[in-house]
Design an enzyme around this catalytic site. Sequence first.
Site, PDB file in Angstrom:
ATOM      1  N   HIS A 143       1.050   5.219   0.800  1.00 52.16           N
ATOM      2  CA  HIS A 143       0.445   6.274   1.604  1.00 52.16           C
ATOM      3  C   HIS A 143       0.575   7.604   0.872  1.00 52.16           C
ATOM      4  CE1 HIS A 143       0.278   4.049   5.511  1.00 52.16           C
ATOM      5  NE2 HIS A 143       1.251   3.356   4.932  1.00 52.16           N
ATOM      6  N   HIS A 159       0.837  -1.195   0.000  1.00 52.97           N
ATOM      7  CA  HIS A 159       0.000   0.000   0.000  1.00 52.97           C
ATOM      8  C   HIS A 159       0.867   1.239   0.000  1.00 52.97           C
ATOM      9  CE1 HIS A 159       0.491  -1.262   4.226  1.00 52.97           C
ATOM     10  NE2 HIS A 159       0.306   0.000   4.595  1.00 52.97           N
TER      11      HIS A 159
END
Length: 139
Positions: A102, A100
């Site tokens: 950010h 992921h």
Amino acid sequence: MSDDCIFCSIVDGDIPARTVAETDDVLAFLDANPLARGHTLVIPKAHHEHVGDLPADLSGAIFDVVAELTPRVQAAVDADAANVGINDGTAAGQEVPHVHVHIVPRFEGDGGAPIHAVAGERPDLDDDELDAIAETLRE
């Protein structure tokens, strides 16, 4: 998909999320525990734990969304800038074992630090060490 991955559960619709962008391969949603207003996560829909596990076309698809979304996130919360980063592995602070990215909006005077601050004290490397690392990476 991974049965015990919170991000896979979000992709499957089993856990609600505040989705802000979606393609066939990528999902972006607001972080449930944000570091700043507008903190957004961009993930591949397919489960991959580490950046090195991503096929090239999927990494490109992820960063296409990151590049398109970052200025929109900043504009939505009137941010002055943004940090864009990935924690790759537990030693780097990765809490969810699913790649992921950010997008963290930043504001003048917010008390945060630049991304350079995450690694702690800088190593003292001489030219030989730098050359050896560069050679290893080129191999």
